[in-house]
Scaffold this motif. Structure first.
Motif, short mmCIF file in Angstrom:
data_model
loop_
_atom_site.label_atom_id
_atom_site.label_comp_id
_atom_site.label_asym_id
_atom_site.label_seq_id
_atom_site.Cartn_x
_atom_site.Cartn_y
_atom_site.Cartn_z
N THR A 49 5.61 -0.25 -3.29
CA THR A 49 6.60 0.08 -4.32
C THR A 49 7.20 1.46 -4.08
N ALA A 50 6.34 2.43 -3.76
CA ALA A 50 6.82 3.80 -3.52
C ALA A 50 7.81 3.84 -2.36
N LEU A 51 7.50 3.12 -1.30
CA LEU A 51 8.37 3.13 -0.14
C LEU A 51 9.66 2.34 -0.39
N LEU A 52 9.55 1.26 -1.13
CA LEU A 52 10.75 0.48 -1.45
C LEU A 52 11.73 1.30 -2.29
N LEU A 53 11.21 2.08 -3.22
CA LEU A 53 12.08 2.88 -4.10
C LEU A 53 12.82 3.96 -3.33
N GLU A 54 12.29 4.36 -2.18
CA GLU A 54 12.97 5.37 -1.37
C GLU A 54 14.28 4.84 -0.77
N LEU A 55 14.40 3.53 -0.71
CA LEU A 55 15.61 2.94 -0.13
C LEU A 55 16.84 3.16 -0.99
N VAL A 96 17.41 2.72 -8.07
CA VAL A 96 16.59 1.56 -8.41
C VAL A 96 15.28 2.00 -9.06
N LYS A 97 14.86 1.27 -10.07
CA LYS A 97 13.57 1.51 -10.70
C LYS A 97 12.62 0.37 -10.33
N GLY A 98 11.35 0.70 -10.18
CA GLY A 98 10.40 -0.33 -9.79
C GLY A 98 9.03 -0.08 -10.39
N ASN A 99 8.24 -1.12 -10.45
CA ASN A 99 6.88 -1.02 -10.98
C ASN A 99 6.00 -1.97 -10.17
N TYR A 100 4.72 -1.85 -10.35
CA TYR A 100 3.80 -2.72 -9.62
C TYR A 100 2.63 -3.11 -10.52
N VAL A 101 2.01 -4.22 -10.18
CA VAL A 101 0.81 -4.69 -10.88
C VAL A 101 -0.29 -4.82 -9.83
N ASP A 102 -1.34 -4.05 -9.97
CA ASP A 102 -2.42 -4.04 -9.00
C ASP A 102 -3.38 -5.19 -9.29
#
Length: 474
Positions: A30-36, A40-46
């Motif tokens: 998620t962290a790396l995708l948001l750098e693109l 864009v906002k993003g979140n993740y579910v572990d």
């Protein structure tokens, strides 16, 4: 995603590197995708997809589209079943070495703005409306100055000379190549001649001649739109009907009544050589007629909403206007679930066998991927993950592939070298292939979410070794 970043994952995943070892894969990706894209906002579910499907299947209901990658066959089919129930599109993306795979899954996908290439303008010259006829009749070519004559919009010229052609041909509309050639010759006689007997350079007449084929077409409802009108979902509206189907029904009723067999006028005209005053006047005539048609359709939409017990404001004026403008280009796509594709009884064995009969078809990699999935389900790993087991794994995947096509009733033998190649990859993702697939998948997701442009139906196989691809409906 409930996995942790391991060294093996770093070697396989496009968005991971050594700095993230031991951390949550979902968090790192998620962290790396948001750098693109900083907007864009993003979140993740572990948490694993499997556990989410078991404990919180409603979690997936809130999404407009779900993209799945690196799921085993069982999890993918379970996800497919949940999303199909909630009518949420699913995009499956896989990269395995030099091979890529994308599958679009949706029950029904209407497209309002399909943006077709080389669409003919909607000018209604075969059935001109009264306001257009009145305007064209008010213009007398014989009394115009040279400047006015050379800047008369070619639409006016087309309609004037079309009327002359029809007067001398028992009122028939030119349809064949020979008939349209005769009309072009008639238009050519209208070009002014100078004192030396040479034809003047009048670009508007040249435009009229060039546009005979594209502008003089029969006004009719396209077959794709007719299919939408004939669909039970259009004929039998309910309180649960979507905006698309309510608008489609309103257009259908308009065509059967006020439209006299024609869709609402698009209201736009092409660019042409003309003075501003007469071009704008012609443009206003078309826009005014289109607005009139929109108003008629709006009345029908309001009546339908009343009958269905829905508030009139549930469909905006802008939606109605946009629908009328694009009525010629409406598309409705229906796809199959993964469950239908994967079940031997409902699989498209005939199409698969036909492609496997072609040695150059990329569909052989589809069989290899399916066989690899079954190997993964059995062994809990991708074939070829261990360098020492590549040969043994390849033999087992070949056997699985043979059983797979046998279950489908297919007798064609497949090339086994592609399976050797698949096992050699060991499930690794190559950055270049992953990037390409990500771009294609992103484009298709935008189509699904915005209902603009037509997505492919429904499977894409990409062969990076040859730079070739195959789209097929499975």
């Amino acid at each position: 995603d409930g996995e942790k970043v391991t060294r093996e994952l770093v070697g396989k995943n496009f968005f991971l590197h050594d700095d993230w070892l031991g951390k949550s894969r979902a968090e790192c990706a998620t962290a790396l995708l948001l750098e693109l894209n900083g907007d864009v906002k993003g979140n993740y579910v572990d948490e694993t997809v499997e556990r989410m499907l078991q404990n919180r299947p409603d979690f997936f209901k809130s999404f407009s589209c779900v993209i799945a990658t690196d799921l085993n066959e069982e999890s993918l089919l379970n996800l497919d079943q949940v999303l199909w129930k909630y009518q949420v599109p699913l995009v499956v993306v896989r990269a395995c070495g030099m091979i890529g795979y994308i599958r679009l899954v949706f029950a029904e996908h209407p497209v309002v703005e399909s943006h077709p290439e080389n669409a003919h303008p909607d000018l209604r010259l075969d059935r001109p409306f009264p306001e257009l006829v009145q305007h064209v009749d008010s213009l007398d070519l014989t009394s115009m100055t040279k400047q006015e004559h050379g800047h008369t919009p070619f639409l006016v010229l087309l309609l004037k000379y079309l009327n002359q052609y029809k007067d001398s041909h028992d009122g028939t509309f030119p349809k064949t190549y020979k008939e349209k050639t005769a009309l072009k010759g008639l238009i050519k006689t209208g070009i002014l001649v100078n004192e030396n007997g040479n034809a003047e350079d009048e670009e508007n007449f040249d435009e009229a001649i060039r546009n005979v084929n594209s502008c003089l077409n029969e006004t009719k409802v396209p077959s794709d739109v007719e299919a939408i009108f004939s669909d039970p979902a259009c004929r039998n509206l309910t309180n649960q009907s979507s905006t698309f189907w309510i608008l489609a029904r309103a257009i259908k009723d308009f065509v059967a009544n006020e439209g006299a067999g024609a869709l609402p006028l698009r209201g736009s005209i092409p660019d042409m050589t003309a003075d501003s005053k007469r071009y704008i006047k012609l443009q206003q005539i078309y826009q005014s007629k289109a607005s009139e048609h929109v108003a008629r359709v709006k009345q029908r939409v309001s009546r339908l909403l009343d009958e269905l017990g829905k508030p009139r404001e549930s469909i905006s004026d802008e939606d109605i206007k946009l629908f009328c403008k694009n009525a010629f280009f409406l598309r409705l796509l229906r796809s199959r679930s993964l469950g239908e594709e994967y079940a031997s009884a409902s699989a498209k064995a005939g199409d698969i066998e036909m492609h496997l009969g072609n040695e150059d078809s990329e569909l052989v990699f589809y069989v290899a991927l399916r066989a690899s999935d079954r190997f993964r389900m059995k062994e809990g790993r991708y074939p070829g993950e261990s360098q020492d087991s590549v040969g043994k794994d390849s033999d087992e995947v070949k056997e699985i592939a043979s059983l797979f096509i046998k279950d489908l009733g297919i007798e064609t033998r497949i090339k086994t070298d592609c399976i050797d190649e698949m096992c050699r990859y060991g499930g690794c993702e190559l950055h270049t292939v992953a990037a390409f697939l990500g771009g294609v998948a992103a484009q298709e997701v935008i189509k699904l979410v915005t209902h603009q442009f037509v997505p492919f139906t429904n499977t894409l196989i990409f062969n990076a070794m040859k730079g070739t691809s195959l789209t097929i409906e499975l």
